[in-house]
Design a protein around this motif. Structure first.
Motif, mmCIF file in Angstrom:
data_model
loop_
_atom_site.group_PDB
_atom_site.id
_atom_site.type_symbol
_atom_site.label_atom_id
_atom_site.label_comp_id
_atom_site.label_asym_id
_atom_site.label_seq_id
_atom_site.Cartn_x
_atom_site.Cartn_y
_atom_site.Cartn_z
ATOM 1 N N PHE A 60 117.494 90.200 8.861
ATOM 2 C CA PHE A 60 116.827 90.290 10.158
ATOM 3 C C PHE A 60 117.424 91.463 10.921
ATOM 4 O O PHE A 60 118.647 91.591 11.023
ATOM 5 N N PHE A 61 116.552 92.311 11.453
ATOM 6 C CA PHE A 61 116.994 93.447 12.255
ATOM 7 C C PHE A 61 116.265 93.407 13.592
ATOM 8 O O PHE A 61 115.031 93.368 13.641
ATOM 9 N N ALA A 62 117.044 93.376 14.669
ATOM 10 C CA ALA A 62 116.490 93.313 16.029
ATOM 11 C C ALA A 62 115.480 92.167 16.149
ATOM 12 O O ALA A 62 114.431 92.303 16.783
ATOM 13 N N GLY A 63 115.800 91.035 15.513
ATOM 14 C CA GLY A 63 114.976 89.835 15.644
ATOM 15 C C GLY A 63 113.814 89.728 14.693
ATOM 16 O O GLY A 63 113.077 88.739 14.720
ATOM 17 N N GLN A 64 113.614 90.734 13.825
ATOM 18 C CA GLN A 64 112.495 90.708 12.892
ATOM 19 C C GLN A 64 112.997 90.680 11.446
ATOM 20 O O GLN A 64 113.940 91.394 11.106
ATOM 21 N N GLN A 65 112.351 89.868 10.620
ATOM 22 C CA GLN A 65 112.701 89.857 9.204
ATOM 23 C C GLN A 65 112.171 91.132 8.556
ATOM 24 O O GLN A 65 110.986 91.459 8.695
ATOM 25 N N ILE A 66 113.038 91.854 7.853
ATOM 26 C CA ILE A 66 112.649 93.153 7.302
ATOM 27 C C ILE A 66 112.700 93.164 5.772
ATOM 28 O O ILE A 66 112.735 94.237 5.155
ATOM 29 N N ASN A 67 112.674 92.012 5.142
ATOM 30 C CA ASN A 67 112.819 91.922 3.682
ATOM 31 C C ASN A 67 111.889 92.856 2.916
ATOM 32 O O ASN A 67 112.281 93.454 1.915
ATOM 33 N N THR A 68 110.659 92.973 3.362
ATOM 34 C CA THR A 68 109.668 93.744 2.614
ATOM 35 C C THR A 68 109.348 95.090 3.263
ATOM 36 O O THR A 68 108.433 95.786 2.830
ATOM 37 N N TRP A 69 110.103 95.465 4.269
ATOM 38 C CA TRP A 69 109.813 96.710 4.975
ATOM 39 C C TRP A 69 110.225 97.922 4.143
ATOM 40 O O TRP A 69 111.195 97.877 3.384
ATOM 41 N N THR A 70 109.503 99.021 4.337
ATOM 42 C CA THR A 70 109.883 100.283 3.713
ATOM 43 C C THR A 70 111.039 100.924 4.484
ATOM 44 O O THR A 70 111.306 100.584 5.638
ATOM 45 N N THR A 71 111.699 101.865 3.828
ATOM 46 C CA THR A 71 112.805 102.579 4.470
ATOM 47 C C THR A 71 112.346 103.264 5.751
ATOM 48 O O THR A 71 113.051 103.235 6.775
ATOM 49 N N ASP A 72 111.174 103.872 5.705
ATOM 50 C CA ASP A 72 110.653 104.575 6.876
ATOM 51 C C ASP A 72 110.424 103.619 8.039
ATOM 52 O O ASP A 72 110.765 103.924 9.195
ATOM 53 N N LYS A 73 109.872 102.452 7.749
ATOM 54 C CA LYS A 73 109.604 101.480 8.812
ATOM 55 C C LYS A 73 110.908 100.959 9.411
ATOM 56 O O LYS A 73 111.018 100.763 10.625
ATOM 57 N N ILE A 74 111.914 100.754 8.560
ATOM 58 C CA ILE A 74 113.219 100.286 9.035
ATOM 59 C C ILE A 74 113.855 101.336 9.942
ATOM 60 O O ILE A 74 114.401 101.014 11.003
ATOM 61 N N ALA A 75 113.749 102.600 9.547
ATOM 62 C CA ALA A 75 114.309 103.678 10.369
ATOM 63 C C ALA A 75 113.597 103.756 11.714
ATOM 64 O O ALA A 75 114.242 103.906 12.766
ATOM 65 N N ARG A 76 112.281 103.647 11.696
ATOM 66 C CA ARG A 76 111.517 103.729 12.946
ATOM 67 C C ARG A 76 111.780 102.539 13.854
ATOM 68 O O ARG A 76 111.614 102.633 15.074
ATOM 69 N N ALA A 77 112.244 101.438 13.268
ATOM 70 C CA ALA A 77 112.589 100.270 14.083
ATOM 71 C C ALA A 77 113.923 100.432 14.792
ATOM 72 O O ALA A 77 114.249 99.646 15.694
ATOM 73 N N GLY A 78 114.707 101.459 14.370
ATOM 74 C CA GLY A 78 115.946 101.729 15.105
ATOM 75 C C GLY A 78 117.229 101.638 14.314
ATOM 76 O O GLY A 78 118.314 101.560 14.890
ATOM 77 N N MET A 79 117.145 101.682 12.980
ATOM 78 C CA MET A 79 118.344 101.721 12.155
ATOM 79 C C MET A 79 118.526 103.156 11.671
ATOM 80 O O MET A 79 117.594 103.748 11.125
#
Length: 235
Positions: A60-79
């Motif tokens: 979970f990152f910033a309250g959202q489960q990111i198990n299936t997220w792409t690297t780009d989406k994770i970066a845009r979420a603030g990591m």
């Protein structure tokens, strides 16, 4: 809670490297992941960033489960990551590195990072702002890699071996930079081997051994048990 990892299992193909890893990072905390080479630290980072699939568990990152997220989406979420080896672009100037990646991924930041603020943090980069990425020293490239991550205004800043291969004087400049970021409330996850310096900087430490969390605690606890250093860190 900025990051929460529950029972994480991951690896490369049929080869499993992480076995039920749990960790959490609160907003404003500085947390380290320690361990000898080959114990799963890099695999953990690749999994957090979506570069390796999660076999079991949840992230979970910033309250959202990111198990299936792409690297780009994770970066845009603030990591944001300051990668091992820096990976500065040889065909971009220092100024272009810092302007091309500007984003506002943490709306709670009261004073966003800009290229100008990075120049204030690292005056050497201002002096070399028209130099290409491959025209910088190792220490200057490390400063640029940190600045490039900061201008995205991340919720979580991750540093992978940020002081590796640097001269002691430059390494201390990097540590002082991290002291400043901590004082400003930046949430940071650090993978590094300089345990004594990390104890002055971090709130919480996690030790990985063969892909498992074998110990975690604060700096006082880590400093009080030198057997941990010998058994798990080779210090």
């Amino acid at each position: 809670m900025i990051l929460e990892v529950k029972h994480l299992e991951s690896g490369y193909g049929a080869s499993q490297v992480l076995f039920g890893v749990d960790l959490s990072i609160q907003s404003g905390q500085v947390v380290t992941v320690l361990g000898r080479n080959g114990m799963g630290k890099s695999t953990l980072l690749k999994t957090l960033f979506g570069a390796l699939p999660i076999k079991k568990g949840e992230v979970f990152f910033a309250g959202q489960q990111i198990n299936t997220w792409t690297t780009d989406k994770i970066a845009r979420a603030g990591m944001a990551i300051v990668p091992e080896g820096r990976h500065c672009f040889p065909n971009l100037t220092v100024k272009e590195h810092l302007t091309a990646f500007v984003a506002h991924r943490n709306p709670q930041t009261s004073k966003p990072w800009t290229p100008e603020r990075v120049f204030e943090l690292f005056p050497r980069l201002r002096e070399r702002q028209n130099n290409m990425g491959n025209q910088l020293s190792g220490g200057e490239q490390q400063m640029l890699a940190i600045g490039r991550a900061l201008v995205t205004n991340p919720k979580l800043l991750i540093l992978d071996e940020a002081s590796e291969g640097l001269a002691p004087k430059i390494r201390e400049e990097i540590w002082q930079c991290l002291d400043v970021l901590r004082a400003q409330g930046q949430t940071i996850l650090i993978i590094d081997k300089y345990v004594q310096r990390l104890m002055r900087l971090a709130d919480h430490h996690i030790i990985l051994e063969k892909g498992q969390v074998v110990w975690q605690g604060d700096s006082a606890q880590l400093g009080a048990d030198p057997t941990l250093w010998e058994r798990y860190l080779g210090v």
